[in-house]
Design an enzyme around this catalytic site. Structure first.
Site, PDB file in Angstrom:
ATOM      1  N   ASP A 266       0.736  -1.085  -0.007  1.00 30.77           N
ATOM      2  CA  ASP A 266       0.141  -0.082  -0.089  1.00 30.77           C
ATOM      3  C   ASP A 266       0.824   1.230   0.041  1.00 30.77           C
ATOM      4  O   ASP A 266       0.412   2.464   0.499  1.00 30.77           O
ATOM      5  CB  ASP A 266      -0.800  -0.087   1.392  1.00 30.77           C
ATOM      6  CG  ASP A 266      -2.355  -0.393   0.822  1.00 30.77           C
ATOM      7  OD1 ASP A 266      -2.674  -0.709  -0.347  1.00 30.77           O
ATOM      8  OD2 ASP A 266      -3.159  -0.386   1.834  1.00 30.77           O
ATOM      9  N   ASP A 419      -7.303  -6.540  13.826  1.00 28.71           N
ATOM     10  CA  ASP A 419      -7.014  -8.006  14.259  1.00 28.71           C
ATOM     11  C   ASP A 419      -7.832  -8.270  15.677  1.00 28.71           C
ATOM     12  O   ASP A 419      -8.391  -9.456  15.897  1.00 28.71           O
ATOM     13  CB  ASP A 419      -5.637  -8.025  14.850  1.00 28.71           C
ATOM     14  CG  ASP A 419      -5.121  -6.659  15.426  1.00 28.71           C
ATOM     15  OD1 ASP A 419      -6.012  -5.927  16.058  1.00 28.71           O
ATOM     16  OD2 ASP A 419      -3.945  -6.462  15.936  1.00 28.71           O
TER      17      ASP A 419
END
Length: 690
Positions: A266, A419
């Site tokens: 990214d 997460d």
């Protein structure tokens, strides 16, 4: 003249030797006599007195020499420390101070508190030198009759005492008692976790593989018994670490036709994109199944990156996905130590490995982080994994069953802790987790305070965002009631909300207030004994860090400002709670990696032969190579952290007030805690950011 022979001289020589003499007598009534030392009667007394006087003189001279040397050493260390501080502060850029933004409310509150404390301290100093020592007695006697009032200033001071005792002290007492109760509850939780860890160690409890899977002799075969594994490496502008992470993942011991590596880049820097793309091409030419992916629309940060990668059609052929951040370097046997745990356990959704740090001894900041993270993995993750089969996914160094990800809703972009989000949703869907404490993956911890502070802000604001979003789902889920209680009361409230709240409120707000309001003074065991005991528990998983127990305690109180600010930002959806900043990496490698790289370069250079190139072209090539080798000089800057500096002056002001009241333990705690805030606020801990 013939020499005179004297038996007394002979006897004196023999006695000086100190040799034992045994005399045996024929008469049995006599006992055996053993002489061990010479008789002091034969030693000349006058000479010994002179010798002792000289010895005393020499001893005094040696002690004086040592004292002067010690003072010189202390002065040298002090001046070198001042020199290093001066050098660090000289790099402070005018724009290098902390940006407060929408979170400036806390800094404004601390400034207001500081101004009020300075005004009260000045008032108390005037009263002290006037002889109005009312504050030395906890049971204050406030003058009531006009005869006891000495002046107008005395009248104002008596009014302040009445206001303090009647209106300020009661709410402070109530708040302090509430925070002490929270402190004790959290301490009991920490103690129970440690006892659970000791039980696991004593019983040698750990997840085991029933049989030896994936034997090496079957590796050269078709590999059909190996499940299909997808490995993802999300990264964003990771110039320092991309090469070592890709290299480590591409060397995983797994059949090549059963493994696919996705490099999810990214980066918005085209030069970094080109470097990563070249690295992927290099390993692809070596026969590794590796794919480079770059998103044109970078939304959702890491969660959006992972979500985009999982939407590929070829992912359907894979059963498991392993995730590694850009600074992680798994060993070649990582998959063989983790994937076999999924066999014959259809309810198992996640296998999490432990982190190990290549730069834990780099500076004081990394050592203190190592203490916290060792406790997190050794105690929290291991105990929750063994007894609850649930813990927060650490975002990396773990293997997921792709079916568990899909049934839980996949990666969502609603928080900055994707997460923890996927772990909670998978737990609500009935999936179980396993934590492997003996499987370690090398990584880095932040080496600068700025990077560490940004990381901690994200780690503590995200859970509060998630708690708001998941509360209704937790209450309406079909899991057992005790699991709901564990999620709400322990996982979120106690360990994510209460911990930063009481630590900041109790030690950074209430404690300095009580110095100006002695009616609400905190007991010594709250500020000394219990914190030291809890710090000892935290250091148990990292026994080599025991000498750093005092810096650890002071630094944790300092970090409570950042954690409290992050918690409030996440809970009330302030602007900074949605901010994602990639943690700055240093690109450290393990010693074995560095040695291997050195050997590789030394073997490579002599064998390089350039053919078909003229002398002028060779000269140009050598100049280009020299330019590449020259390090790019990047100026490092110091940052000024306003909230930490304001709290430093506040605590030092309270320390002066406690000194007037002769409060020894409170004074030393406030003094050292204030100095710690000062060092952190001036960015004198950890490395400088470039």
């Amino acid at each position: 003249m013939a020499p005179r022979f004297d038996f007394s001289d002979l006897w004196a020589k023999e006695t000086r030797r100190g040799t034992p003499v045994v005399v045996k007598m024929e008469n049995p009534n006599y006992s055996i006599v053993e002489v061990e030392e010479p008789d002091s009667a034969f030693q000349p007394m006058e000479k010994s007195r002179g010798k002792n006087a000289k010895q005393v003189t020499w001893v005094l001279l040696l002690k004086a020499h040592k004292a002067v040397g010690c003072l010189t050493w202390v002065a040298t260390v002090f001046w070198s420390l001042l020199g290093s501080v001066k050098r660090r502060l000289s790099f402070t850029h005018p724009l290098g101070s902390e940006r407060l933004g929408r979170d400036g409310w806390l800094f404004s509150a601390i400034k207001l508190f500081l101004v009020a404390s300075l005004a009260i301290l000045a008032f108390e100093l005037v009263a002290y030198y006037r002889g109005w020592h009312y504050f030395k007695n906890p049971n204050l006697h406030i003058p009531t009759s006009k005869l006891e009032i000495q002046s107008l200033l005395h009248l104002f001071y008596v009014g302040w005492l009445s206001l303090r005792a009647d209106y300020i002290a009661p709410p402070i007492k109530a708040l302090s008692k509430f925070c002490i109760v929270l402190f004790l509850v959290q301490s009991v939780d920490r103690l129970i976790l440690c006892l659970g860890c000791l039980w696991i160690k004593f019983k040698k409890i750990k997840p085991r593989i029933d049989e030896e899977h994936f034997r090496n002799d079957d590796f050269e075969g078709s590999g059909s018994e190996y499940p299909m594994v997808l490995v993802q490496i999300p990264m964003c502008n990771e110039r320092e670490v991309y090469e070592q992470s890709i290299s480590a993942v591409c060397q995983l011991d797994w059949p090549k036709d059963r493994l696919l590596v996705q490099v999810l880049d990214d980066s918005d820097d085209e030069s970094i994109q080109e470097l990563i793309r070249d690295e992927v091409t290099k390993w692809s030419q070596k026969g590794v199944n590796i794919i480079y992916r770059h998103r044109l629309v970078r939304t959702g940060y890491k969660a959006g990156n992972l979500k985009s990668a999982m939407s590929c059609d070829y992912v359907e052929a894979y059963e498991f996905v392993a995730i590694f951040d850009a600074d992680f370097q798994p060993n070649s046997d990582f998959l063989k130590l983790t994937v076999p745990h999924f066999k014959e356990k259809p309810e198992l959704g996640l296998v999490q490995a432990r982190w190990a740090f290549v730069n834990k001894d780099e500076n004081l900041l990394t050592r203190l982080q190592n203490i916290n993270l060792c406790f997190h993995f050794e105690v929290e993750q291991q105990v929750n994994g063994v007894f609850l089969n649930f813990f927060g996914f650490n975002g990396t160094a773990g293997v997921w069953r792709i079916k568990a990800l899909e049934e839980s809703g996949g990666w969502l972009e609603r928080t900055t802790v994707e997460d923890m989000d996927i772990a909670v949703r998978a737990h609500l869907h009935g999936w179980k987790f396993i934590y492997l404490n003996d499987v370690k993956v090398l990584c880095e911890v932040p080496e600068s305070y700025e990077a560490y502070k940004k990381q901690q802000h994200r780690w503590h604001s995200g859970p509060m965002q998630l708690f708001r979003l998941c509360l209704r789902s937790i209450l309406t889920s079909k899991i057992a009631m005790w699991k709901k209680a564990n999620l709400i009361l322990l996982f979120f409230l106690l360990r994510k909300l209460i911990l930063p709240f009481y630590s900041f409120t109790l030690f950074c707000v209430i404690l300095p207030i009580t110095m100006f309001v002695p009616e609400a003074e905190l007991p010594i065991w709250v500020i000394c004994y219990v914190p030291i005991f809890m710090s000892l528990l935290n250091i148990l998983p990292a026994p080599k860090s025991f000498p750093f127990i005092v810096p650890y305690l002071l630094f944790e109180n300092t970090m409570s400002v950042t954690k409290f600010n992050a918690m409030v930002s996440g809970l009330f959806q302030l602007g900074s709670s949605y901010e994602w900043i990639v943690t700055k990496k240093a690109g450290r490698s393990s010693e074995s990696d560095l040695l291997a790289l050195t050997d590789k370069e030394s073997e490579k250079m002599p064998n390089q032969i350039l053919r078909g190139v003229s002398d002028s072209e060779l000269l140009e090539i050598s100049q280009v190579e020299e330019q590449k080798k020259q390090p790019v000089s990047v100026k490092k800057t110091n940052k000024i952290f306003h909230k930490e500096l304001a709290l430093a002056f506040l605590l030092l002001t309270a320390a002066v007030r406690s000194l007037l009241a002769s409060q020894g333990v409170h004074f030393y705690f406030l003094l050292f805690q204030g100095l710690t805030f000062l060092l952190v606020g001036l960015d004198l801990i950890g490395e400088q950011m470039s």
